[in-house]
Motif scaffolding. Sequence first.
Motif, PDB file in Angstrom:
ATOM      1  N   GLY A   1       2.334 -24.190  42.511  1.00  0.00           N
ATOM      2  CA  GLY A   1       1.271 -24.338  43.492  1.00  0.00           C
ATOM      3  C   GLY A   1      -0.111 -24.338  42.877  1.00  0.00           C
ATOM      4  O   GLY A   1      -1.116 -24.460  43.575  1.00  0.00           O
ATOM      5  N   ASN A   2      -0.166 -24.217  41.550  1.00  0.00           N
ATOM      6  CA  ASN A   2      -1.437 -24.182  40.838  1.00  0.00           C
ATOM      7  C   ASN A   2      -2.036 -25.579  40.766  1.00  0.00           C
ATOM      8  O   ASN A   2      -1.320 -26.572  40.871  1.00  0.00           O
ATOM      9  CB  ASN A   2      -1.195 -23.636  39.424  1.00  0.00           C
ATOM     10  CG  ASN A   2      -2.248 -22.651  39.020  1.00  0.00           C
ATOM     11  OD1 ASN A   2      -3.429 -22.956  39.030  1.00  0.00           O
ATOM     12  ND2 ASN A   2      -1.818 -21.454  38.680  1.00  0.00           N
ATOM     13  N   ILE A   3      -3.355 -25.669  40.538  1.00  0.00           N
ATOM     14  CA  ILE A   3      -4.025 -26.969  40.551  1.00  0.00           C
ATOM     15  C   ILE A   3      -4.277 -27.521  39.150  1.00  0.00           C
ATOM     16  O   ILE A   3      -4.908 -28.562  39.012  1.00  0.00           O
ATOM     17  CB  ILE A   3      -5.352 -26.903  41.336  1.00  0.00           C
ATOM     18  CG1 ILE A   3      -6.374 -26.012  40.623  1.00  0.00           C
ATOM     19  CG2 ILE A   3      -5.105 -26.449  42.758  1.00  0.00           C
ATOM     20  CD1 ILE A   3      -7.783 -26.134  41.182  1.00  0.00           C
ATOM     21  N   GLY A   4      -3.785 -26.869  38.125  1.00  0.00           N
ATOM     22  CA  GLY A   4      -4.059 -27.282  36.756  1.00  0.00           C
ATOM     23  C   GLY A   4      -3.051 -28.270  36.196  1.00  0.00           C
ATOM     24  O   GLY A   4      -2.066 -28.654  36.833  1.00  0.00           O
ATOM     25  N   ALA A   5      -3.307 -28.674  34.948  1.00  0.00           N
ATOM     26  CA  ALA A   5      -2.518 -29.712  34.284  1.00  0.00           C
ATOM     27  C   ALA A   5      -1.055 -29.319  34.111  1.00  0.00           C
ATOM     28  O   ALA A   5      -0.164 -30.176  34.210  1.00  0.00           O
ATOM     29  CB  ALA A   5      -3.139 -30.034  32.922  1.00  0.00           C
ATOM     30  N   THR A   6      -0.775 -28.055  33.847  1.00  0.00           N
ATOM     31  CA  THR A   6       0.615 -27.626  33.656  1.00  0.00           C
ATOM     32  C   THR A   6       1.436 -27.895  34.901  1.00  0.00           C
ATOM     33  O   THR A   6       2.570 -28.376  34.827  1.00  0.00           O
ATOM     34  CB  THR A   6       0.676 -26.127  33.291  1.00  0.00           C
ATOM     35  OG1 THR A   6      -0.054 -25.924  32.086  1.00  0.00           O
ATOM     36  CG2 THR A   6       2.106 -25.662  33.103  1.00  0.00           C
ATOM     37  N   ASN A   7       0.858 -27.616  36.070  1.00  0.00           N
ATOM     38  CA  ASN A   7       1.597 -27.866  37.301  1.00  0.00           C
ATOM     39  C   ASN A   7       1.653 -29.353  37.622  1.00  0.00           C
ATOM     40  O   ASN A   7       2.642 -29.834  38.175  1.00  0.00           O
ATOM     41  CB  ASN A   7       0.996 -27.083  38.473  1.00  0.00           C
ATOM     42  CG  ASN A   7       2.005 -26.878  39.580  1.00  0.00           C
ATOM     43  OD1 ASN A   7       3.171 -26.582  39.332  1.00  0.00           O
ATOM     44  ND2 ASN A   7       1.570 -27.046  40.806  1.00  0.00           N
ATOM     45  N   VAL A   8       0.611 -30.097  37.282  1.00  0.00           N
ATOM     46  CA  VAL A   8       0.656 -31.553  37.473  1.00  0.00           C
ATOM     47  C   VAL A   8       1.809 -32.137  36.657  1.00  0.00           C
ATOM     48  O   VAL A   8       2.507 -33.052  37.111  1.00  0.00           O
ATOM     49  CB  VAL A   8      -0.685 -32.217  37.070  1.00  0.00           C
ATOM     50  CG1 VAL A   8      -0.573 -33.735  37.135  1.00  0.00           C
ATOM     51  CG2 VAL A   8      -1.813 -31.738  37.977  1.00  0.00           C
ATOM     52  N   LEU A   9       2.056 -31.596  35.479  1.00  0.00           N
ATOM     53  CA  LEU A   9       3.150 -32.077  34.640  1.00  0.00           C
ATOM     54  C   LEU A   9       4.501 -31.914  35.338  1.00  0.00           C
ATOM     55  O   LEU A   9       5.431 -32.684  35.102  1.00  0.00           O
ATOM     56  CB  LEU A   9       3.141 -31.331  33.298  1.00  0.00           C
ATOM     57  CG  LEU A   9       4.083 -31.842  32.218  1.00  0.00           C
ATOM     58  CD1 LEU A   9       3.798 -33.298  31.879  1.00  0.00           C
ATOM     59  CD2 LEU A   9       3.960 -30.975  30.969  1.00  0.00           C
ATOM     60  N   ARG A  10       4.599 -30.941  36.212  1.00  0.00           N
ATOM     61  CA  ARG A  10       5.846 -30.721  36.944  1.00  0.00           C
ATOM     62  C   ARG A  10       6.158 -31.849  37.920  1.00  0.00           C
ATOM     63  O   ARG A  10       7.274 -31.939  38.431  1.00  0.00           O
ATOM     64  CB  ARG A  10       5.799 -29.382  37.687  1.00  0.00           C
ATOM     65  CG  ARG A  10       5.799 -28.188  36.753  1.00  0.00           C
ATOM     66  CD  ARG A  10       5.908 -26.861  37.504  1.00  0.00           C
ATOM     67  NE  ARG A  10       5.969 -25.770  36.561  1.00  0.00           N
ATOM     68  CZ  ARG A  10       4.981 -24.924  36.318  1.00  0.00           C
ATOM     69  NH1 ARG A  10       3.844 -25.031  36.978  1.00  0.00           N
ATOM     70  NH2 ARG A  10       5.115 -23.958  35.434  1.00  0.00           N
ATOM     71  N   THR A  11       5.176 -32.711  38.194  1.00  0.00           N
ATOM     72  CA  THR A  11       5.453 -33.883  39.030  1.00  0.00           C
ATOM     73  C   THR A  11       6.215 -34.943  38.242  1.00  0.00           C
ATOM     74  O   THR A  11       6.693 -35.904  38.821  1.00  0.00           O
ATOM     75  CB  THR A  11       4.142 -34.521  39.555  1.00  0.00           C
ATOM     76  OG1 THR A  11       3.412 -35.079  38.444  1.00  0.00           O
ATOM     77  CG2 THR A  11       3.288 -33.500  40.291  1.00  0.00           C
ATOM     78  N   GLY A  12       6.273 -34.783  36.915  1.00  0.00           N
ATOM     79  CA  GLY A  12       6.933 -35.750  36.060  1.00  0.00           C
ATOM     80  C   GLY A  12       6.012 -36.862  35.592  1.00  0.00           C
ATOM     81  O   GLY A  12       6.453 -37.775  34.891  1.00  0.00           O
ATOM     82  N   HIS A  13       4.752 -36.798  35.961  1.00  0.00           N
ATOM     83  CA  HIS A  13       3.790 -37.847  35.607  1.00  0.00           C
ATOM     84  C   HIS A  13       2.896 -37.334  34.472  1.00  0.00           C
ATOM     85  O   HIS A  13       1.905 -36.639  34.702  1.00  0.00           O
ATOM     86  CB  HIS A  13       2.956 -38.216  36.833  1.00  0.00           C
ATOM     87  CG  HIS A  13       2.291 -39.551  36.731  1.00  0.00           C
ATOM     88  ND1 HIS A  13       1.343 -39.841  35.781  1.00  0.00           N
ATOM     89  CD2 HIS A  13       2.454 -40.678  37.474  1.00  0.00           C
ATOM     90  CE1 HIS A  13       0.931 -41.077  35.951  1.00  0.00           C
ATOM     91  NE2 HIS A  13       1.602 -41.617  36.969  1.00  0.00           N
ATOM     92  N   LYS A  14       3.257 -37.691  33.231  1.00  0.00           N
ATOM     93  CA  LYS A  14       2.520 -37.192  32.065  1.00  0.00           C
ATOM     94  C   LYS A  14       1.079 -37.694  32.027  1.00  0.00           C
ATOM     95  O   LYS A  14       0.172 -36.979  31.615  1.00  0.00           O
ATOM     96  CB  LYS A  14       3.247 -37.585  30.774  1.00  0.00           C
ATOM     97  CG  LYS A  14       4.572 -36.875  30.604  1.00  0.00           C
ATOM     98  CD  LYS A  14       5.265 -37.293  29.321  1.00  0.00           C
ATOM     99  CE  LYS A  14       6.612 -36.597  29.187  1.00  0.00           C
ATOM    100  NZ  LYS A  14       7.344 -37.029  27.990  1.00  0.00           N
ATOM    101  N   GLY A  15       0.873 -38.939  32.483  1.00  0.00           N
ATOM    102  CA  GLY A  15      -0.480 -39.487  32.507  1.00  0.00           C
ATOM    103  C   GLY A  15      -1.386 -38.706  33.445  1.00  0.00           C
ATOM    104  O   GLY A  15      -2.560 -38.452  33.131  1.00  0.00           O
ATOM    105  N   ALA A  16      -0.851 -38.325  34.595  1.00  0.00           N
ATOM    106  CA  ALA A  16      -1.632 -37.538  35.557  1.00  0.00           C
ATOM    107  C   ALA A  16      -1.960 -36.162  34.974  1.00  0.00           C
ATOM    108  O   ALA A  16      -3.067 -35.645  35.161  1.00  0.00           O
ATOM    109  CB  ALA A  16      -0.861 -37.393  36.863  1.00  0.00           C
ATOM    110  N   ALA A  17      -0.996 -35.576  34.264  1.00  0.00           N
ATOM    111  CA  ALA A  17      -1.226 -34.262  33.648  1.00  0.00           C
ATOM    112  C   ALA A  17      -2.298 -34.351  32.566  1.00  0.00           C
ATOM    113  O   ALA A  17      -3.185 -33.491  32.479  1.00  0.00           O
ATOM    114  CB  ALA A  17       0.078 -33.720  33.069  1.00  0.00           C
ATOM    115  N   LEU A  18      -2.238 -35.404  31.748  1.00  0.00           N
ATOM    116  CA  LEU A  18      -3.242 -35.588  30.704  1.00  0.00           C
ATOM    117  C   LEU A  18      -4.623 -35.808  31.307  1.00  0.00           C
ATOM    118  O   LEU A  18      -5.613 -35.236  30.847  1.00  0.00           O
ATOM    119  CB  LEU A  18      -2.860 -36.756  29.799  1.00  0.00           C
ATOM    120  CG  LEU A  18      -3.854 -37.085  28.686  1.00  0.00           C
ATOM    121  CD1 LEU A  18      -4.033 -35.902  27.746  1.00  0.00           C
ATOM    122  CD2 LEU A  18      -3.403 -38.322  27.917  1.00  0.00           C
TER     123      LEU A  18
END
Length: 194
Positions: free
Chosen positions: A37-54
């Motif tokens: 539920g966090n808003i940072g890059a580590t949690n974005v990576l959990r969506t499976g979208h590496k570009g979004a996390a970067l």
Amino acid sequence: MSAAIWAVLGYLLGSVPFGIVITRLLGLGDLRQIGSGNIGATNVLRTGHKGAALATLLLDSGKGAIAVLLARWLGGEAAAVLAGAGALLGHCFPVWLGFRGGKGVATFLGTLIALYWPLGLAACAIWLLSAAIFRISSLSALVSVGTSPLVALLMGKGMIAAAALFMAALIFWRHRENISRLAAGTEPKIGRKG
């Protein structure tokens, strides 16, 4: 401009939730309903979208750096330090998200690089070394953040050391659950689930 204004401007810039903005633009859902539920890059990576996390990592670190550089340009070094600390506070506790933000590591590193790049690079190197040894991202972040005030003092940057201590306290607070899992030996290692 007064010190309070620089801190507030840094806070407002830091509170832009890039992780949420990016995941919504890409149709990946509400980040606050994914993983931790966090808003940072580590949690974005959990969506499976590496570009979004970067992109989230770069923008979250960039907003701390921009707050510092803008304040330094218009108000001097003390303004830069206050704006950087404000940016981290905004990232961790954004007013428009009910004060539920990220953990602040990327914003912290971006802020340090802009305040004094040798210190920022040292913090990044400490993170990398810790990650290579322990293979635990949160522990590496805490080691890097926790040693930064001392490293700043050793580099003769007392004002930055004081700001780094304040920011480290915020980040440790935001990592309370990670610290509990570290103590219990249940914090996941880099590259492994669970």
